[in-house]
Scaffold this active site. Structure first.
Site, PDB file in Angstrom:
ATOM      1  N   GLY A 186       2.665   3.495   1.500  1.00  0.00           N
ATOM      2  CA  GLY A 186       3.283   3.649   2.814  1.00  0.00           C
ATOM      3  C   GLY A 186       3.856   5.042   3.028  1.00  0.00           C
ATOM      4  NE  ARG A 187       8.836   5.683  -0.002  1.00  0.00           N
ATOM      5  CZ  ARG A 187      10.112   5.757  -0.283  1.00  0.00           C
ATOM      6  NH1 ARG A 187      10.850   6.696   0.257  1.00  0.00           N
ATOM      7  NH2 ARG A 187      10.663   4.888  -1.096  1.00  0.00           N
ATOM      8  CG  ASP A 207       5.051  -3.452  -4.953  1.00  0.00           C
ATOM      9  OD1 ASP A 207       5.665  -4.469  -5.315  1.00  0.00           O
ATOM     10  OD2 ASP A 207       5.584  -2.557  -4.269  1.00  0.00           O
ATOM     11  CG  ASN A 208       7.582  -0.840  -7.383  1.00  0.00           C
ATOM     12  OD1 ASN A 208       6.792  -0.208  -6.681  1.00  0.00           O
ATOM     13  ND2 ASN A 208       8.747  -1.261  -6.931  1.00  0.00           N
ATOM     14  CG  ASP A 259      11.070   7.115   7.490  1.00  0.00           C
ATOM     15  OD1 ASP A 259      10.581   6.889   6.359  1.00  0.00           O
ATOM     16  OD2 ASP A 259      12.239   7.517   7.651  1.00  0.00           O
ATOM     17  N   GLY A 260       7.531   6.711   6.423  1.00  0.00           N
ATOM     18  CA  GLY A 260       6.654   7.566   5.622  1.00  0.00           C
ATOM     19  C   GLY A 260       7.396   8.663   4.875  1.00  0.00           C
ATOM     20  N   GLY A 311       0.823  -1.219   0.000  1.00  0.00           N
ATOM     21  CA  GLY A 311       0.000   0.000   0.000  1.00  0.00           C
ATOM     22  C   GLY A 311       0.847   1.255   0.000  1.00  0.00           C
TER      23      GLY A 311
HETATM   24  P1  AMP Z   1       8.975   0.224  -3.269  1.00  0.00           P
HETATM   25  O1  AMP Z   1       9.249  -1.144  -3.779  1.00  0.00           O
HETATM   26  O2  AMP Z   1      10.183   0.986  -2.840  1.00  0.00           O
HETATM   27  O3  AMP Z   1       8.177   1.024  -4.255  1.00  0.00           O
HETATM   28  O4  AMP Z   1       8.089   0.115  -1.948  1.00  0.00           O
HETATM   29  C1  AMP Z   1       7.525  -1.062  -1.446  1.00  0.00           C
HETATM   30  C2  AMP Z   1       6.553  -0.738  -0.333  1.00  0.00           C
HETATM   31  O5  AMP Z   1       7.225  -0.158   0.767  1.00  0.00           O
HETATM   32  C3  AMP Z   1       5.442   0.228  -0.704  1.00  0.00           C
HETATM   33  O6  AMP Z   1       4.282  -0.177  -0.031  1.00  0.00           O
HETATM   34  C4  AMP Z   1       5.956   1.539  -0.164  1.00  0.00           C
HETATM   35  O7  AMP Z   1       4.905   2.441   0.143  1.00  0.00           O
HETATM   36  C5  AMP Z   1       6.649   1.094   1.100  1.00  0.00           C
HETATM   37  N1  AMP Z   1       7.702   2.013   1.539  1.00  0.00           N
HETATM   38  C6  AMP Z   1       8.902   2.221   0.959  1.00  0.00           C
HETATM   39  N2  AMP Z   1       9.618   3.113   1.665  1.00  0.00           N
HETATM   40  C7  AMP Z   1       8.850   3.504   2.707  1.00  0.00           C
HETATM   41  C8  AMP Z   1       9.021   4.410   3.802  1.00  0.00           C
HETATM   42  N3  AMP Z   1      10.146   5.101   3.968  1.00  0.00           N
HETATM   43  N4  AMP Z   1       7.996   4.543   4.669  1.00  0.00           N
HETATM   44  C9  AMP Z   1       6.870   3.839   4.520  1.00  0.00           C
HETATM   45  N5  AMP Z   1       6.650   2.971   3.545  1.00  0.00           N
HETATM   46  C10 AMP Z   1       7.618   2.788   2.642  1.00  0.00           C
HETATM   47 MG    MG Z   2       6.611   1.097  -4.984  1.00  0.00          MG
END
Ligand code: AMP
Ligand code: MG
Length: 489
Positions: free
Chosen positions: A91-92, A256-257, A123-124, A89
């Site tokens: 997350g940030r 998810d990307n 940490d969002g 989801g």
């Molecule tokens: P990503 O593969 O980097 O696009 O992220 C995978 C998941 O981790 C997604 O749900 C992002 O929202 C979450 N995410 C990545 N970095 C952070 C962060 N610093 N704080 C909160 N959620 C994160």
């Molecule tokens: Mg992502």
């Protein structure tokens, strides 16, 4: 137009509550606008004066909502590095709403604006380093003509963020017709009702043509889904073919990307290759090379299977889903060969061209020749063979390949000069090399956005020569190899 005059809608917010959480961003301390993108602002109908207004800074730093917008974080799931990761989801990320324009609607999203119920251990926040990289990359891709989400603004702050070292928190405002991902569908894999709602939502907004009757016969819901998937396959294949032929590695092709619209999304440890290596891994965290350059088509294909299989839940037939996903191979090859045909200045794709292209990749790979300049200088090889040959430590294999190329061009009808001109339009001179992004990051950390501005100017028109900026088109310096680009962002 100013912010209050925008026409704002909230279609994603109108989905049932299990799709998202309404919440406010957590603004950054001492937020400052580092850069606003006038080109993207123009797409939204925002004028230059608005970009300089205090209200705009408040909007893109999470201090005020989009007028008429309902701020939310969306839920999704996904496969990360080949494994089912369950719920992820935003997350940030905070979706502020969608701006309606005569050319279509654009969702506006803040990345790095604080915690959400989907933050898990995070940490969002987003660091300035990765935010500059995302900001530049989305505009670089747009300049290359590759489908991508866009970036409207980049905000820096005084807030520290803790990664391997202490860094600065930043927010990128992204815009896209939709931020729905393959993982948004996977989230409802065993929940037919919300899956159907999401599917109808996406079809209505982005693939309405799949419901149009063919030859007078009404299209069943199942057929419409298959047709939507067919289009997602086509777009994804074409996007990945575009990545391959500019030497782009996404770095984290988790489901998810992957955008349901076939847009490049979620720029993290991506990279444009300097010296060509077929198995180039741009992400230091990808220890097994799952997302290496030459694996990207297979991964996209695998991801499409994951997406298609979700629809078993709704009673679609496995065979039909499999057949749709398997169209990837043909779609990819057609798009890839089309790109290469333009890059090499070939008037058609002929038998034997696969071999000819393989020989090219081998030549580049064996000598780690610069990806971008090899293609670019090939366009001018008649005028300046030395520029091309100088890219190779041992020029003899390059001369041999050129002889083969010369032979291949025999019998083409287009005059040589016209071919060279069209090749220049297919082979960029400027790409967002890691060291260029790094220089922009180092200036940005000092509050200086001039490198960002310079890069945007070059990368928006990457096929043209920009006198005075030759340095930006040069091969990467040696220190660039030591830049560790990882998942840390
Ligand atoms: P990503 O593969 O980097 O696009 O992220 C995978 C998941 O981790 C997604 O749900 C992002 O929202 C979450 N995410 C990545 N970095 C952070 C962060 N610093 N704080 C909160 N959620 C994160
Ligand atoms: Mg992502």
């Amino acid at each position: 137009m100013n912010l209050d005059a925008l026409q704002v809608a909230n279609s994603f917010a109108e989905l049932p509550r299990e799709f998202h959480t309404f919440l406010d961003p957590q603004p950054l301390k001492g937020a400052r606008l580092l850069h606003a993108n006038a080109e993207v602002a123009a797409l939204l109908g925002l004028d230059a004066a608005t970009l300089r207004s205090p209200e705009f800074l408040e909007l893109v730093s999470g201090q005020r909502p989009l007028p008429g917008g309902r701020t939310l974080a969306a839920v999704y799931s996904g496969h990360q590095f080949g494994m089912w990761a369950g719920q992820l989801g935003d997350g940030r990320a905070h979706l502020l709403g969608e701006i309606l324009t005569p050319q279509g609607s654009w969702e506006v999203q803040l990345k790095g604006a604080g915690l959400t119920p989907y933050s898990r251990m995070g940490d969002g926040r987003a660091v300035l380093r990765s935010s500059v990289r995302e900001y530049l990359a989305s505009e670089a891709m747009a300049g290359l003509g590759i489908p991508t989400t866009r970036a409207l603004a980049l905000v820096t702050s005084d807030d520290p963020v803790y990664r391997e070292t202490v860094e600065t928190a930043a927010i990128v405002t992204r815009v896209s017709p939709s931020f729905v991902r393959f993982g948004s569908f996977e989230h409802w894999e065993r929940k037919p009702q919300p899956l159907r709602i999401l599917t109808d939502y996406v079809i209505d907004r982005h693939f309405p043509e799949v419901r149009e009757s063919q030859g007078g016969e009404a299209v069943s819901w199942e057929q419409a889904v298959l047709r939507m998937l067919r289009e997602v396959v086509r777009r994804t294949a074409s996007m990945v073919a575009d990545w391959m032929t500019v030497g782009f590695c996404h770095g984290v092709m988790n489901t998810d990307n992957m955008s349901i619209l076939g847009l490049t999304i979620d720029y993290g440890p991506y990279g444009f290759m300097d010296g060509f290596q077929a198995g180039h891994i741009c992400n230091r965290s990808d220890t097994h090379g799952r997302y290496a350059w030459n694996v990207q088509p297979a991964i996209a294909h695998w991801n499409l299977y994951r997406l298609a299989s979700v629809f078993l839940t709704l009673g679609l037939k496995e065979e039909e889903l499999r057949e749709v996903a398997s169209a990837f191979e043909g779609d990819f090859l057609a798009a890839y060969q089309g790109n290469l045909r333009r890059k090499f200045g070939l008037e058609s794709w002929q038998q034997g061209d696969d071999d000819f292209v393989d020989a090219w990749w081998r030549l580049l790979h064996e000598q780690r020749a610069d990806f971008t300049l090899a293609f670019r200088h090939l366009a001018g090889v008649n005028k300046d063979p030395q520029a091309f040959l100088s890219l190779f430590g041992d020029p003899q294999p390059a001369r041999d390949w050129l002889a083969r190329y010369e032979q291949r061009l025999q019998g083409q009808t287009l005059p040589q000069a016209d071919r060279a001109a069209s090749m220049l339009r297919a082979n960029p001179l400027y790409v967002l090399r890691n060291h260029l992004a790094q220089q922009a990051i180092e200036a940005a950390v000092q509050g200086d956005a001039t490198e960002i501005e310079t890069l945007l100017t070059l990368l928006r028109r990457p096929y043209e020569e920009h006198p005075g900026f030759e340095r930006y088109a040069e091969q990467a310096p040696e220190w660039s190899e030591n830049l560790a680009i990882s998942c840390s962002s």
